[in-house]
Motif scaffolding. Structure first.
Motif, PDB file in Angstrom:
ATOM      1  N   LEU A 161       0.823  -1.211   0.000  1.00 22.31           N
ATOM      2  CA  LEU A 161       0.000   0.000   0.000  1.00 22.31           C
ATOM      3  C   LEU A 161       0.858   1.263   0.000  1.00 22.31           C
ATOM      4  N   GLY A 162       1.983   1.175  -0.711  1.00 20.14           N
ATOM      5  CA  GLY A 162       2.856   2.323  -0.845  1.00 20.14           C
ATOM      6  C   GLY A 162       3.788   2.559   0.328  1.00 20.14           C
ATOM      7  N   ILE A 163       3.742   1.684   1.330  1.00 19.77           N
ATOM      8  CA  ILE A 163       4.597   1.828   2.512  1.00 19.77           C
ATOM      9  C   ILE A 163       5.727   0.811   2.420  1.00 19.77           C
ATOM     10  N   GLY A 164       6.961   1.281   2.584  1.00 17.93           N
ATOM     11  CA  GLY A 164       8.110   0.395   2.493  1.00 17.93           C
ATOM     12  C   GLY A 164       8.353  -0.373   3.790  1.00 17.93           C
ATOM     13  N   PHE A 165       8.707  -1.636   3.650  1.00 17.83           N
ATOM     14  CA  PHE A 165       9.019  -2.486   4.799  1.00 17.83           C
ATOM     15  C   PHE A 165      10.278  -3.294   4.503  1.00 17.83           C
ATOM     16  N   ALA A 225       8.090  -8.335  12.668  1.00 13.55           N
ATOM     17  CA  ALA A 225       7.937  -7.772  14.010  1.00 13.55           C
ATOM     18  C   ALA A 225       6.603  -7.049  14.147  1.00 13.55           C
ATOM     19  N   PHE A 226       6.195  -6.313  13.109  1.00 10.41           N
ATOM     20  CA  PHE A 226       4.899  -5.641  13.151  1.00 10.41           C
ATOM     21  C   PHE A 226       3.750  -6.661  13.186  1.00 10.41           C
ATOM     22  N   ASP A 240      14.315  -0.756  13.601  1.00 10.84           N
ATOM     23  CA  ASP A 240      14.874  -1.521  12.483  1.00 10.84           C
ATOM     24  C   ASP A 240      14.528  -0.862  11.148  1.00 10.84           C
ATOM     25  N   LEU A 241      13.282  -0.393  11.032  1.00  7.96           N
ATOM     26  CA  LEU A 241      12.826   0.249   9.796  1.00  7.96           C
ATOM     27  C   LEU A 241      13.549   1.572   9.563  1.00  7.96           C
ATOM     28  N   ILE A 242      13.775   2.331  10.640  1.00 12.56           N
ATOM     29  CA  ILE A 242      14.403   3.650  10.527  1.00 12.56           C
ATOM     30  C   ILE A 242      15.916   3.545  10.305  1.00 12.56           C
ATOM     31  N   THR A 243      16.566   2.666  11.070  1.00 12.94           N
ATOM     32  CA  THR A 243      18.025   2.590  11.032  1.00 12.94           C
ATOM     33  C   THR A 243      18.552   1.567  10.039  1.00 12.94           C
TER      34      THR A 243
END
Length: 436
Positions: free
Chosen positions: A48-52, A59-60, A393-396
């Protein structure tokens, strides 16, 4: 009609359920599914346009699954007590979890991401949802002087049973030709099937030994639900009126965020950051589990001599050091040492926490609702811990900083626990804590 307390067959049946459901906790959530997920799912993808990243997605998924069951737990546990349906709900969640494990056989690649995510999530819900009802049997089938030993026996049975199944799964992955399996990928997916069958088979054997539900008269599901919420709120008022219970639950919430997140994501960390293969990870987890068997009984022995608080406190110090060591670990050999340390305190901290809380419950009439508080806090702790882990984890782009952040939860738990004391030392709880 009240059943007999401390009946050997009943207590053994209760411990056998740990043998049944621990296979999911070990084989799927800890040893095999996370590295398998990392292998078959793209390292980076968008929904949905969100990167993972694949690790943050997993984890989510854990966070959302436990949030769902945390929301449902008050209603279900209240209904279980008000309607006398403790055993019924344990059977329902066990069936959901077992079938979910079987569904993972068809999770093969990125095209099956929805199936794999949904199956894993339902397995988590089945596992976590049943625990509130399973734990609530402890004060119902045994007297307080048996809590520590019986709780430790349950965890030990869980470790032994899950290790036996994991050994079989290791042989399947390393030598698939021995079993007529074409490759390791198929062997891994068949391992998911063995967990589902194991969980269902031994779970239903355990049910045959647990006390039958004592159905209570009600006007229907709406009436039972209303009574359940009323009972839950009544327990909450009593918990608020007990400072020792509130302090313990506060500490439990904090350190559980660290404990459960490490258990869920350690193998994914090893696969992604250190390059462990699935077969290597299974061997690491086997070492961890074998050490954990002794760790659960060691914690019970320390508690008997020095008290529950002291036993928990020393384990929290070790957990704190584990998070620091995990941030700096580079080689596989060092990771084996960290895993052994996790095993030493993994079973002990959970066993001591469960039995300590059981000693704080003043009644045996609505224990499911009391344990619902305990389990809801643990589930919300998992939500918080895994969410923070996934977000960092997603940010770094690195799981190391996420692991380091978990040390904060253990430090906070130690601070809150410092002034905790069981209300009174009795013949059933004679030990004197070193920390008061």
């Amino acid at each position: 009609m009240q059943h007999d307390l401390n009946h050997p067959r009943t207590m053994n049946g209760w411990a056998l359920f740990d043998w049944a459901n621990s296979a999911f906790a070990l084989v799927i959530t800890t040893a095999i599914f996370p590295p398998y997920f990392e292998t078959v799912v793209d390292e980076e993808f968008s929904v949905l346009g969100i990167g993972f990243s694949n690790s943050s997605w997993l984890a989510f998924t854990i966070s959302i699954s436990y949030l769902i069951i945390a929301v449902l737990s008050p209603l279900l546990s209240g209904i279980a007590d008000a309607g006398g349906r403790r055993k019924f709900f344990l059977q329902v969640f066990t069936t959901i979890g077992g079938i979910a494990c079987l569904s993972l056989f068809w999770f093969q690649d990125m095209n099956d991401l929805a199936l794999g995510t949904f199956g894993f999530s339902l397995g988590l819900i089945g596992f976590a949802g049943g625990l509130v009802f399973y734990n609530s049997f402890l004060p119902v089938i045994a007297t307080p002087d048996r809590f520590d030993k019986l709780s430790a026996k349950g965890f030990a049975m869980g470790y032994i049973g899950s290790v036996l199944l994991l050994v079989l799964n290791l042989a399947m992955v390393l030598k698939p030709e021995w079993f007529g399996i074409p490759d390791a990928g198929m062997a891994t997916r068949l391992a998911f099937v063995t967990v589902g069958l194991w969980w269902l088979l031994f779970g239903y054997i355990a049910f045959s030994r647990l006390p039958q539900d004592l159905r209570k008269k009600s006007a229907g599901i709406a009436d039972v639900s209303r009574k359940g919420w009323e009972e839950f709120k009544s327990v909450w008022r009593r918990v608020k009126a007990s400072p020792p219970t509130l302090r313990f639950l506060g500490a439990f919430f904090s350190y559980s965020a660290g404990v459960q997140t490490v258990i869920f994501l350690a193998s994914l960390f090893a696969a992604k950051e250190l390059g462990f293969e699935t077969s290597e990870l299974i061997q690491v987890v086997l070492i961890l589990q074998i050490v954990a068997i002794g760790g659960a009984y060691l914690a019970a022995s320390v508690s008997k001599r020095f008290g529950n608080k002291t036993a928990i406190y020393f384990q929290l110090v070790i957990w704190f050091l584990i998070c620091l060591a995990g941030y700096f670990v580079q080689g596989k050999t060092t990771f084996y040492g960290v895993a052994a340390a996790v095993g030493l305190v993994m079973g002990g901290i959970q066993s001591m926490s469960r039995s300590t809380y059981a000693k704080l419950i003043p009644t045996r009439e609505d224990v499911t609702s009391y344990f619902s508080f305990y389990d809801i806090l643990e589930k919300l702790a998992i939500v918080g811990g895994t969410f923070i882990f996934a977000l960092l984890d997603l940010i770094t782009g690195s799981m190391r900083l996420s692991l380091l952040a978990l040390s904060f939860f253990f430090a906070l738990g130690m601070i809150i626990l410092w002034k905790f004391k069981l209300p009174e030392q009795t013949a059933e709880n004679p030990a004197t804590d070193l920390f008061g």
